[in-house]
Design an enzyme around this catalytic site. Sequence first.
Site, short mmCIF file in Angstrom:
data_model
loop_
_atom_site.label_atom_id
_atom_site.label_comp_id
_atom_site.label_asym_id
_atom_site.label_seq_id
_atom_site.Cartn_x
_atom_site.Cartn_y
_atom_site.Cartn_z
N ASP A 83 0.62 2.54 9.35
CA ASP A 83 0.43 1.51 10.68
C ASP A 83 1.47 1.90 10.85
OD1 ASP A 83 -1.95 1.21 8.68
OD2 ASP A 83 -2.02 -0.92 8.51
N HIS A 116 -9.09 5.57 2.86
CA HIS A 116 -7.68 5.79 2.13
C HIS A 116 -7.47 6.86 2.02
CE1 HIS A 116 -7.91 1.55 1.07
NE2 HIS A 116 -7.50 1.75 0.69
N GLY A 126 0.98 -1.46 -0.10
CA GLY A 126 0.06 -0.02 0.05
C GLY A 126 1.14 1.38 -0.09
N THR A 161 5.25 2.09 5.32
CA THR A 161 3.73 1.31 5.86
C THR A 161 2.51 3.09 7.17
OG1 THR A 161 2.05 0.90 7.31
CG2 THR A 161 3.98 0.60 8.09
N GLY A 179 6.42 -2.60 2.39
CA GLY A 179 5.99 -2.87 3.91
C GLY A 179 6.59 -3.78 4.60
N ARG A 217 -4.22 -2.29 10.27
CA ARG A 217 -5.07 -3.74 10.49
C ARG A 217 -4.74 -4.85 11.66
NH1 ARG A 217 -3.57 -5.41 4.66
NH2 ARG A 217 -1.47 -4.75 5.09
N THR A 259 6.44 -7.52 1.30
CA THR A 259 7.74 -6.36 0.02
C THR A 259 9.07 -6.77 0.58
OG1 THR A 259 6.00 -4.98 -0.60
CG2 THR A 259 8.37 -4.73 -1.31
N GLN A 296 -6.41 8.62 4.64
CA GLN A 296 -5.07 8.90 5.45
C GLN A 296 -3.65 8.13 4.41
OE1 GLN A 296 -6.45 6.32 9.40
NE2 GLN A 296 -7.55 5.63 7.90
N ARG A 297 -3.45 7.63 3.49
CA ARG A 297 -2.83 7.57 2.73
C ARG A 297 -2.56 8.26 1.87
NH1 ARG A 297 -3.05 1.24 1.84
NH2 ARG A 297 -3.44 1.95 -0.21
O1 F6P Z 1 -1.13 -1.66 5.34
C1 F6P Z 1 -1.25 -0.51 5.03
C2 F6P Z 1 -2.61 0.20 4.89
O2 F6P Z 1 -3.02 1.18 4.33
C3 F6P Z 1 -3.55 -0.78 6.16
O3 F6P Z 1 -3.76 0.00 6.72
C4 F6P Z 1 -4.92 -1.15 4.95
O4 F6P Z 1 -5.96 -1.92 6.31
C5 F6P Z 1 -4.76 -1.16 4.25
O5 F6P Z 1 -3.39 -0.77 3.70
C6 F6P Z 1 -5.69 -1.57 3.23
O6 F6P Z 1 -4.98 -1.75 1.60
P1 F6P Z 1 -5.51 -1.34 0.43
O7 F6P Z 1 -5.68 0.26 0.49
O8 F6P Z 1 -4.45 -2.89 -0.47
O9 F6P Z 1 -6.61 -2.21 0.43
#
Ligand code: F6P
Length: 360
Positions: free
Chosen positions: A140, A284, A14, A138, A115, A184, A118, A286-287
């Site tokens: 997380d 997402h 991710g 990550t 992460g 997670r 990988t 948050q990402r």
């Molecule tokens: O591991 C990072 C993370 O953002 C987790 O918190 C989340 O559960 C996961 O990736 C979501 O992954 P994807 O974008 O592949 O659904």
Amino acid sequence: MPPIKRIGILTGGGDAPGLNAVIRAVVKSAWNSGIGCLGLEDSYDGLLEFDRSRILAPRDVTGILRLGGTILGTINTGNPFDSIVQTSDGPRKYGERVIDMFHKMGLDALVVIGGDGTLAIGHEFFKRGIPIVGVPKTIDNDIFGTTNTFGFDTAVAFATDAIDRLHTTAEAHHRIMVVEVMGRYAGWIALYSGVAGGADAILIPEIPFDIEKVAERLRARDKWGAKFSIVVAAEGACPTGGERKLLQIASSTHVERLGGIGAEVCAALGTLTGKETRSVVLGHLQRGGAPTSFDRVLATRFGGMAVDLVKERRFGTMVAWDPPDIISRPLEEVVGKTKTVPMDFDLLLTARALGVAFGD
Ligand code: F6P
């Protein structure tokens, strides 16, 4: 030993804000040491065919420091090592193809930014003779062996801002607002953003919760005059004796997906407190976005250190933050482990002392 002339770089798993900052740091510092970089697209898949990679020079990474995502693309699959892939040379075993192409592409080393999944795959390739240096990422923050991963600070900043916004509407309507955040297997984002945002209950995967105990704490708030409450739940939080809420089980093409605990907690708290409740999933969001200055600096330090390790031929290692230093650790010691929130962590104890409910 012939000098290192060309390194491959890839991002896997991710995405996390700061990936581009690492790529930039690797490319620029390698270039200034006379080492060329080949950017591999979509994680290890970039090693399946020649046309899935491109040369990266400083001009290709100018301006990406502040960008979220990754200019190389990424995938979040399970371990593809023994799966069969269709290639331009016919069907091949994934792992064997990657190793073969690594040599055909004239690479001397591989910098793998990812992460646990990988890095674990990278470790497998290292054991099969590929010179690998890992860079942990990550949001997380659950990678073993490094105090922080970049992306975490950005995610916490975003979640804190969201909690601040929810506070005002929760207070105005005398409601309970439940915020589901990522995490997670570890509750770092929930704990940090929950404390920073002044949450009244924080539910994390490390502490199975009893919803009645959470409700009890929120009812007590009502009694002394706080007519609203904020609950932060990590996606991996689960009730005592219950299961984590899965949206999709893990398969050969994807890691497991979690979600739904926030809505469940919200409904239960409504019943148990008699109050109006609402839930929000930050997901997402948050990402995304620009990395914070902290994450840019950490990512840049990681990238610089990765190139140093390549030059020193210290392969099979991962860069890590051991404040105040950037260090290296053997991948062997790191992969397959998860860094969870320790029960004696001072922030957890302080939150408890302040009256935050963890549901235990
Ligand atoms: O591991 C990072 C993370 O953002 C987790 O918190 C989340 O559960 C996961 O990736 C979501 O992954 P994807 O974008 O592949 O659904």
